[in-house]
Design a protein around this motif. Structure first.
Motif, PDB file in Angstrom:
ATOM      1  N   ARG A 176       1.055  -0.849   0.189  1.00  0.00           N
ATOM      2  CA  ARG A 176       0.021   0.567  -0.091  1.00  0.00           C
ATOM      3  C   ARG A 176       0.545   1.060  -0.063  1.00  0.00           C
ATOM      4  N   ALA A 177       1.728   1.327  -0.652  1.00  0.00           N
ATOM      5  CA  ALA A 177       2.799   2.590  -1.214  1.00  0.00           C
ATOM      6  C   ALA A 177       1.759   4.078  -1.198  1.00  0.00           C
ATOM      7  N   GLU A 178       2.390   4.694  -0.519  1.00  0.00           N
ATOM      8  CA  GLU A 178       0.978   6.266  -0.821  1.00  0.00           C
ATOM      9  C   GLU A 178       1.766   7.048  -1.121  1.00  0.00           C
ATOM     10  N   ALA A 179       2.821   6.934  -1.801  1.00  0.00           N
ATOM     11  CA  ALA A 179       3.414   8.412  -2.448  1.00  0.00           C
ATOM     12  C   ALA A 179       4.518   8.065  -2.714  1.00  0.00           C
ATOM     13  N   GLY A 180       5.504   8.032  -4.556  1.00  0.00           N
ATOM     14  CA  GLY A 180       6.244   8.451  -4.879  1.00  0.00           C
ATOM     15  C   GLY A 180       6.655   8.587  -6.532  1.00  0.00           C
ATOM     16  N   VAL A 181       7.943   8.739  -6.550  1.00  0.00           N
ATOM     17  CA  VAL A 181       7.613   8.924  -7.603  1.00  0.00           C
ATOM     18  C   VAL A 181       8.680   7.074  -8.592  1.00  0.00           C
ATOM     19  N   ILE A 182       9.228   7.068  -9.918  1.00  0.00           N
ATOM     20  CA  ILE A 182       9.152   5.878 -10.411  1.00  0.00           C
ATOM     21  C   ILE A 182       9.909   6.694 -11.481  1.00  0.00           C
ATOM     22  N   HIS A 183      11.581   6.630 -11.021  1.00  0.00           N
ATOM     23  CA  HIS A 183      12.837   7.751 -11.938  1.00  0.00           C
ATOM     24  C   HIS A 183      13.291   6.913 -12.747  1.00  0.00           C
ATOM     25  N   CYS A 184      13.794   8.073 -13.762  1.00  0.00           N
ATOM     26  CA  CYS A 184      14.982   7.615 -14.688  1.00  0.00           C
ATOM     27  C   CYS A 184      13.098   6.414 -15.391  1.00  0.00           C
ATOM     28  N   PHE A 185      12.158   6.707 -16.119  1.00  0.00           N
ATOM     29  CA  PHE A 185      11.231   6.079 -16.454  1.00  0.00           C
ATOM     30  C   PHE A 185      11.330   4.774 -17.882  1.00  0.00           C
ATOM     31  N   THR A 186      11.478   3.255 -17.961  1.00  0.00           N
ATOM     32  CA  THR A 186      11.550   3.383 -19.547  1.00  0.00           C
ATOM     33  C   THR A 186      11.364   2.357 -19.547  1.00  0.00           C
ATOM     34  N   GLU A 187       9.751   2.551 -19.131  1.00  0.00           N
ATOM     35  CA  GLU A 187       8.511   1.075 -19.400  1.00  0.00           C
ATOM     36  C   GLU A 187       7.608   1.908 -20.139  1.00  0.00           C
ATOM     37  N   ASP A 188       6.627   1.103 -20.339  1.00  0.00           N
ATOM     38  CA  ASP A 188       5.245   0.936 -21.618  1.00  0.00           C
ATOM     39  C   ASP A 188       4.034   2.329 -20.815  1.00  0.00           C
ATOM     40  N   VAL A 189       3.496   2.994 -22.252  1.00  0.00           N
ATOM     41  CA  VAL A 189       2.632   3.340 -21.319  1.00  0.00           C
ATOM     42  C   VAL A 189       1.510   2.443 -20.215  1.00  0.00           C
TER      43      VAL A 189
ATOM     44  N   PHE B 160       1.312   7.310  -7.684  1.00  0.00           N
ATOM     45  CA  PHE B 160       2.701   7.820  -7.941  1.00  0.00           C
ATOM     46  C   PHE B 160       2.962   8.562  -9.734  1.00  0.00           C
ATOM     47  N   TYR B 161       4.369   9.237  -9.294  1.00  0.00           N
ATOM     48  CA  TYR B 161       4.551  10.411 -10.272  1.00  0.00           C
ATOM     49  C   TYR B 161       5.609   9.646 -11.044  1.00  0.00           C
ATOM     50  N   ILE B 162       5.562  10.328 -12.580  1.00  0.00           N
ATOM     51  CA  ILE B 162       7.208   9.965 -13.489  1.00  0.00           C
ATOM     52  C   ILE B 162       8.007  10.298 -14.085  1.00  0.00           C
ATOM     53  N   SER B 163       9.281  10.058 -14.072  1.00  0.00           N
ATOM     54  CA  SER B 163       9.891  10.731 -14.304  1.00  0.00           C
ATOM     55  C   SER B 163      11.208  10.697 -15.198  1.00  0.00           C
TER      56      SER B 163
ATOM     57  N   LEU C  95       5.524  16.572  -4.258  1.00  0.00           N
ATOM     58  CA  LEU C  95       5.619  14.955  -4.119  1.00  0.00           C
ATOM     59  C   LEU C  95       6.864  15.152  -3.195  1.00  0.00           C
ATOM     60  N   PHE C  96       8.151  15.889  -2.502  1.00  0.00           N
ATOM     61  CA  PHE C  96       8.789  16.266  -2.664  1.00  0.00           C
ATOM     62  C   PHE C  96       8.612  17.573  -1.237  1.00  0.00           C
TER      63      PHE C  96
END
Length: 260
Positions: A143-156, A167-170, A248-249
């Protein structure tokens, strides 16, 4: 102005010429940077950098790529989170590119970081490589509450699920690479209010600096590319990526751009 939301200022390529790196940030209107912890052994370095420079903040965490790495306990991360310059938990996550076999240790390390993030209300900085499904699964299970996927390399599809989790996307300099169509499609999909930009310096320098050591000043190239890709003005990208970083921060005080 821009903010580099993820860099490794304590790494040798950067710390050896830190005055120049900080001057280059200033010259390119990069007003703040987040120095990311990757190990217990070097955490004191990132904390010291943050303490020494008003515009540098830091996280506490252990990267998922080394089984034998010394760990932080949950209690240690919670305690460190009370320090004024510690504003996030991580870098943490899953990496199936460099690590194979029984990865129970990696999953447990990730879970502990998620628990620390939830307990402290500090955002989680997530590394995921070749492990998208399990990354999302563990974020849900804990149940992660907040954060960012850093250095995004995934798909839509991954971006959609991460956004659904809050989550946010960086996006890093990889966004500017010719073969990054999947990442570029995700950058067009993610709404304005969830996008961050980063360098992951000293790695992954964007075009036209590709192949050279990266540094926070170069986040400017990623932001410029993002603006062109999305049909936004550079000023818009500056505004919404900074707004998102501060949302976020939220321990990081907002800089008055006019006075900066």
């Amino acid at each position: 102005m821009l903010i580099d939301s993820h860099c490794h200022l304590n790494f040798p390529d950067l710390v050896a010429r830190l005055p120049e790196v900080l001057a280059n940030m200033h010259d390119n209107n990069i007003r703040q940077a987040l120095a990311i912890s990757v190990s217990r052994d070097t955490y004191a370095q990132v904390q010291a950098l943050a303490d020494a420079h008003a515009n540098i903040y830091c996280t506490i965490g252990v990267h998922p790529d080394e089984e034998s790495a010394a760990e932080f306990s949950l209690e240690e991360m919670i305690q460190a989170a009370s320090l004024p310059k510690v504003v996030g938990i991580g870098e943490t996550g899953l990496d199936y590119h460099w690590c194979q076999g029984d990865l129970t240790w990696q999953h447990q390390r990730f879970r502990t970081h998620i628990q620390a993030s939830n307990a402290t209300k500090l955002p989680l900085v997530v590394h995921t490589r070749d492990a998208g499904a399990d990354t999302l699964r563990l974020l849900r299970e804990e149940r992660a509450e907040a954060g960012v996927i850093h250095c995004f390399t995934e798909d839509v599809d991954f971006a959609r699920e991460a956004l659904d989790l809050g989550f946010y996307i960086s996006f890093s300099g990889i966004l500017t690479f010719k073969n990054a169509q999947q990442i570029q499609a995700a950058a067009q999909f993610v709404p304005q209010d969830r996008i961050l930009v980063e360098t992951d310096a000293p790695y992954l320098a964007p075009v036209p600096k590709r192949g050279k050591p990266n540094e926070p000043a170069y986040v400017r190239y990623t932001a410029d590319f993002l603006a062109q890709l999305r049909g936004d003005s550079v000023a818009e990208v500056e505004r919404y990526t900074c707004d998102n970083f501060y949302r976020l921060f939220n321990k990081v005080p907002r800089i008055d751009e006019a006075a900066a």
